[in-house]
Design a protein around this motif. Sequence first.
Motif, mmCIF file in Angstrom:
data_model
loop_
_atom_site.group_PDB
_atom_site.id
_atom_site.type_symbol
_atom_site.label_atom_id
_atom_site.label_comp_id
_atom_site.label_asym_id
_atom_site.label_seq_id
_atom_site.Cartn_x
_atom_site.Cartn_y
_atom_site.Cartn_z
ATOM 1 N N LYS A 1 31.288 65.542 28.235
ATOM 2 C CA LYS A 1 31.734 65.179 26.984
ATOM 3 C C LYS A 1 30.557 64.206 26.221
ATOM 4 O O LYS A 1 30.367 64.424 25.168
ATOM 5 N N PRO A 2 29.866 63.281 26.814
ATOM 6 C CA PRO A 2 28.657 63.070 26.268
ATOM 7 C C PRO A 2 27.902 63.976 25.789
ATOM 8 O O PRO A 2 27.009 63.660 24.723
ATOM 9 N N LEU A 3 27.554 65.119 26.751
ATOM 10 C CA LEU A 3 26.716 66.181 26.170
ATOM 11 C C LEU A 3 26.933 66.687 24.622
ATOM 12 O O LEU A 3 26.173 67.162 23.979
ATOM 13 N N ILE A 4 28.342 66.683 24.280
ATOM 14 C CA ILE A 4 28.791 66.980 22.765
ATOM 15 C C ILE A 4 27.936 66.350 21.812
ATOM 16 O O ILE A 4 27.372 66.898 21.019
ATOM 17 N N THR A 5 27.532 64.954 21.910
ATOM 18 C CA THR A 5 27.276 63.911 21.045
ATOM 19 C C THR A 5 25.866 64.019 21.368
ATOM 20 O O THR A 5 24.890 64.096 20.383
ATOM 21 N N ILE A 6 25.317 63.943 22.400
ATOM 22 C CA ILE A 6 23.780 63.996 22.847
ATOM 23 C C ILE A 6 23.261 65.485 22.254
ATOM 24 O O ILE A 6 22.173 65.337 21.437
ATOM 25 N N SER A 7 23.928 66.593 22.520
ATOM 26 C CA SER A 7 23.352 67.539 21.838
ATOM 27 C C SER A 7 23.226 67.775 20.195
ATOM 28 O O SER A 7 22.171 68.122 19.761
ATOM 29 N N LEU A 8 24.254 67.076 19.744
ATOM 30 C CA LEU A 8 24.451 66.988 18.289
ATOM 31 C C LEU A 8 23.283 66.014 17.545
ATOM 32 O O LEU A 8 22.578 66.180 16.705
ATOM 33 N N LEU A 9 22.970 65.022 18.628
ATOM 34 C CA LEU A 9 21.898 63.885 18.265
ATOM 35 C C LEU A 9 20.605 64.496 18.355
ATOM 36 O O LEU A 9 19.737 64.202 17.217
ATOM 37 N N LEU A 10 20.315 65.636 19.539
ATOM 38 C CA LEU A 10 19.149 65.934 19.456
ATOM 39 C C LEU A 10 18.736 66.971 18.176
ATOM 40 O O LEU A 10 17.718 67.266 17.628
ATOM 41 N N VAL A 11 19.853 67.770 18.032
ATOM 42 C CA VAL A 11 19.456 68.967 16.995
ATOM 43 C C VAL A 11 19.451 68.390 15.866
ATOM 44 O O VAL A 11 18.667 68.567 14.840
ATOM 45 N N PHE A 12 20.085 67.102 15.235
ATOM 46 C CA PHE A 12 19.966 66.558 14.096
ATOM 47 C C PHE A 12 18.535 66.003 13.957
ATOM 48 O O PHE A 12 17.950 65.983 13.032
ATOM 49 N N TYR A 13 18.226 65.212 15.156
ATOM 50 C CA TYR A 13 16.880 64.518 15.366
ATOM 51 C C TYR A 13 15.687 65.451 14.795
ATOM 52 O O TYR A 13 14.759 65.187 13.898
#
Length: 231
Positions: free
Chosen positions: A35-47
């Motif tokens: 579940k944290p990977l959902i947000t972490i992945s979005l955070l990285l791709v947005f960054y």
Amino acid sequence: MKYWKVFSVLFFFNLCIDILLSNIEHLYYYRYITKPLITISLLLVFYFNSKLKPKKERLSVIIALVFLLIGDIYIIGYHHIFQLWIAMIFFLAANILYAAVFYRSAHFNIDRSIPFIATATITSLTLLYFIYDRLNSFFIPATLYMMVILNMSQAAYLRNKVVNDQSYYAIFLGSLFFLASQSAVAIVKFYSNFPFQQIIIMSCYGLSQYLIIYGLLIEKKKFRRFQKRFN
């Protein structure tokens, strides 16, 4: 955007794994990874794909995603009401930041706002009708949380004609998916379980964040006065 197709495949694969784990009791705690990977992945791709966006807008979205990540961690398998309170606070803050970013590209039109406000009011009152008796001390926080989410959706709704259509529809649809996921959570926590609840909640939540970040990354403002905001 760099590697978006590859990212999308990995994102939805992880989302499917998380949904699967949420329905298998003895594997449930592996969701502390998925579940944290959902947000972490979005955070990285947005960054890595938002370096040309205005600094304040970019920072606001990054902080919103960090808040969602913290909220996700607290809400997985919570055992104490305190954890639910903490999760709500971080989700609330993330929604406020999202709304602030969306309003920077919104054009307020009272005639256009009335249908949305009327629909949102009916929807929220219907939900409160079903869960009111069991909210107890959560009545005020739940009502405030609902108002913040609806405000975020309204901000997304009012971006029409200000940004490119692809960005507009992605973010508005994402805001509705987020509203659906949080409404489903409220029904489960304060009213009753329902069939396929975890599949519905996580599918809507994952899609909401995917569409919001995608919409922000492809956003193109149509008018100069909106292009200068948030610099």
